[in-house]
Design a protein around this motif. Structure first.
Motif, PDB file in Angstrom:
ATOM      1  N   ALA A 121       0.737  -0.946   0.124  1.00  0.00           N
ATOM      2  CA  ALA A 121      -0.311   0.292   0.073  1.00  0.00           C
ATOM      3  C   ALA A 121       1.395   1.133  -0.570  1.00  0.00           C
ATOM      4  O   ALA A 121       0.221   2.461  -0.489  1.00  0.00           O
ATOM      5  N   GLY A 122       1.584   1.321   0.677  1.00  0.00           N
ATOM      6  CA  GLY A 122       3.006   2.787   0.847  1.00  0.00           C
ATOM      7  C   GLY A 122       3.060   2.452  -0.373  1.00  0.00           C
ATOM      8  O   GLY A 122       3.924   4.094  -0.485  1.00  0.00           O
ATOM      9  N   VAL A 123       3.817   1.517  -1.078  1.00  0.00           N
ATOM     10  CA  VAL A 123       4.513   2.097  -2.917  1.00  0.00           C
ATOM     11  C   VAL A 123       3.393   2.468  -3.602  1.00  0.00           C
ATOM     12  O   VAL A 123       3.924   3.569  -4.508  1.00  0.00           O
ATOM     13  N   ALA A 124       1.986   2.179  -3.286  1.00  0.00           N
ATOM     14  CA  ALA A 124       1.012   2.296  -4.982  1.00  0.00           C
ATOM     15  C   ALA A 124       1.333   3.874  -4.492  1.00  0.00           C
ATOM     16  O   ALA A 124       0.659   5.063  -5.102  1.00  0.00           O
ATOM     17  N   SER A 125       0.898   4.418  -2.762  1.00  0.00           N
ATOM     18  CA  SER A 125       0.448   5.404  -2.679  1.00  0.00           C
ATOM     19  C   SER A 125       2.347   7.152  -3.119  1.00  0.00           C
ATOM     20  O   SER A 125       1.450   7.758  -3.440  1.00  0.00           O
ATOM     21  N   LEU A 126       3.532   6.739  -2.736  1.00  0.00           N
ATOM     22  CA  LEU A 126       4.762   6.818  -3.623  1.00  0.00           C
ATOM     23  C   LEU A 126       4.409   6.939  -5.003  1.00  0.00           C
ATOM     24  O   LEU A 126       4.638   7.889  -5.042  1.00  0.00           O
ATOM     25  N   LEU A 127       3.926   5.841  -5.651  1.00  0.00           N
ATOM     26  CA  LEU A 127       4.016   6.137  -6.785  1.00  0.00           C
ATOM     27  C   LEU A 127       3.156   6.780  -7.515  1.00  0.00           C
ATOM     28  O   LEU A 127       2.882   7.642  -8.204  1.00  0.00           O
ATOM     29  N   TYR A 128       1.306   6.869  -6.668  1.00  0.00           N
ATOM     30  CA  TYR A 128       0.406   7.980  -7.174  1.00  0.00           C
ATOM     31  C   TYR A 128       0.734   9.147  -7.232  1.00  0.00           C
ATOM     32  O   TYR A 128       0.586  10.204  -7.750  1.00  0.00           O
ATOM     33  N   ALA A 170      -5.877   4.049 -10.526  1.00  0.00           N
ATOM     34  CA  ALA A 170      -5.501   2.710  -9.747  1.00  0.00           C
ATOM     35  C   ALA A 170      -5.024   2.868  -9.196  1.00  0.00           C
ATOM     36  O   ALA A 170      -5.120   1.358  -8.135  1.00  0.00           O
ATOM     37  N   LEU A 171      -3.574   4.059  -8.743  1.00  0.00           N
ATOM     38  CA  LEU A 171      -2.607   3.173  -7.541  1.00  0.00           C
ATOM     39  C   LEU A 171      -3.410   3.347  -6.390  1.00  0.00           C
ATOM     40  O   LEU A 171      -3.060   3.183  -5.583  1.00  0.00           O
ATOM     41  N   VAL A 202       3.817  10.077  -7.407  1.00  0.00           N
ATOM     42  CA  VAL A 202       4.435  10.547  -8.422  1.00  0.00           C
ATOM     43  C   VAL A 202       3.410  11.151  -9.743  1.00  0.00           C
ATOM     44  O   VAL A 202       4.177  11.552 -10.709  1.00  0.00           O
ATOM     45  N   ARG A 203       2.653   9.714  -9.485  1.00  0.00           N
ATOM     46  CA  ARG A 203       1.718   9.864 -11.241  1.00  0.00           C
ATOM     47  C   ARG A 203       0.648  11.458 -11.150  1.00  0.00           C
ATOM     48  O   ARG A 203       1.132  12.121 -12.460  1.00  0.00           O
ATOM     49  N   LYS A 235       7.612  17.730 -16.022  1.00  0.00           N
ATOM     50  CA  LYS A 235       7.885  17.341 -15.434  1.00  0.00           C
ATOM     51  C   LYS A 235       8.325  15.589 -15.439  1.00  0.00           C
ATOM     52  O   LYS A 235       6.644  15.078 -14.929  1.00  0.00           O
ATOM     53  N   MET A 236       8.844  15.062 -15.016  1.00  0.00           N
ATOM     54  CA  MET A 236       9.650  13.610 -14.585  1.00  0.00           C
ATOM     55  C   MET A 236       8.909  13.239 -15.742  1.00  0.00           C
ATOM     56  O   MET A 236       7.828  11.114 -15.194  1.00  0.00           O
ATOM     57  N   ALA A 237       8.168  13.254 -16.684  1.00  0.00           N
ATOM     58  CA  ALA A 237       7.404  12.292 -17.958  1.00  0.00           C
ATOM     59  C   ALA A 237       8.433  11.012 -17.956  1.00  0.00           C
ATOM     60  O   ALA A 237       7.370  10.559 -18.845  1.00  0.00           O
TER      61      ALA A 237
END
Length: 334
Positions: free
Chosen positions: A203-210, A235-236, A212-213, A222-224
């Protein structure tokens, strides 16, 4: 009971093999990630329709008796499929290593930090595979399962790091439990804590990527290179929320079971031991996250930051509290 050294050796070999498999799977996940184009739901849906149409055209479109050759799967999807297959194989070997360790010692295989870290990683990997399986059942209606595979490499990275640390710095020879841990509560309390920590890692990894997204969606320039290839923010966010809301009662049970065990072992339910204190703080953080999700002004980025903070507290609890801080829960065995 004497330790079965042969089974213990096989357990260590299976553990090392699973680490290699997970690292290989991680590389394949990242290879798929590098091949992917920007995660555009409309383009993905169009490609899905093209694939389905190529595999089963109608008689009017293809001619009577004509067999249409299915479209070749893109390289990214083939790499992703290989990554998932190797992850499954790694989980099987990993599970075998824990079973062999438990049988060799005649106890639950999570009596020290090496075994505890290994069990947490297996729980995280199994949670990830369950998410993929549930999404793959409806892959013909949307492409969420294919998109979510981009999360795999970012999950396998902390899993591989934790397994490496557990197998080197934290490694402990197979042995019997210390007297303080010789209780049936180790099966109840610690197993609940293991499952909770593994799922909350996902869950934490998904939130972190969320996060970024969302930053990419708000500022495409930025960060394309990274943000555009991640699964959609919805989804994340859905993965992070569902994983947390499902496992939060289990984490609550782990804390309650630990209090009951503490009363039986030390004569008090709660003594503000460092491990108890930080575990309770983590519980408060995740309760705040779930409450934030139910509050209109805190949904999205704000609640995701709370979930990431919860993961940081869990990692702090796992390493710093168990290894550095002296307390009644200091059974690291390192």
């Amino acid at each position: 009971m004497a330790v079965n050294e042969t089974l213990s050796t096989y357990s260590d070999m299976a553990y090392a093999t699973s680490v290699v498999l997970y690292m290989f799977a991680m590389l394949l996940y990242f290879a798929e990630f590098s091949y992917k184009r920007s995660a555009n739901p409309a383009a993905a849906a169009q490609r899905e329709r093209e694939l389905v149409g190529a595999g089963g055209g109608s008689a009017a479109g293809t001619g009577v008796g004509r067999v249409e050759t299915p479209a070749k799967r893109p390289m990214a999807e083939r790499l992703g499929g290989m990554a998932v297959a190797i992850t499954v194989l790694g989980a099987l070997v990993h599970g075998a290593s824990l079973i062999a360790r438990g049988v060799s010692t005649g106890r639950a295989p999570w009596g020290n930090m090496y075994e505890f870290g290994s069990s947490i990683c297996l729980a995280a990997v199994l949670a990830w595979l369950i998410v993929l399986y549930r999404q793959s059942r409806k892959v013909h209606r949307d492409t969420t399962a294919v998109q979510l595979r981009a999360l795999g490499g970012f999950l396998m990275l902390p899993v591989a790091v934790l397994l490496f640390l557990s197998g080197t710095v934290l490694y402990a020879e197979a042995s019997q439990l210390e007297p303080a841990l010789q209780s049936y509560w180790i099966v109840i309390h610690v197993s609940a804590a293991i499952v909770s920590t593994g799922v909350l890692l996902l869950a934490g990894v998904a939130s972190l990527l969320y996060l970024v997204r969302v930053r990419h969606e708000n500022s495409p320039e930025k960060m394309a290179a990274v943000g555009s290839r991640l699964p959609g923010s919805r989804a994340l966010d859905r993965v992070a929320y569902r994983a947390t809301v499902i496992i939060f009662p289990v984490w609550t049970f782990a804390i309650v079971a630990g209090a009951i065990w503490a009363e039986a072992a030390w004569g008090r339910f709660w003594g503000w031991d460092p491990k108890e204190t930080v575990s309770f703080i983590a519980w408060i953080v995740y309760a705040a996250y779930l409450h934030a999700r139910a509050t209109a002004g805190w949904r999205g980025v704000r609640s995701a930051w709370i979930n990431v903070f919860g993961l940081a507290v869990m990692i702090f609890n796992l390493f710093f509290i168990n290894i550095v801080v002296a307390g009644l829960h200091s059974y690291a065995g390192i």
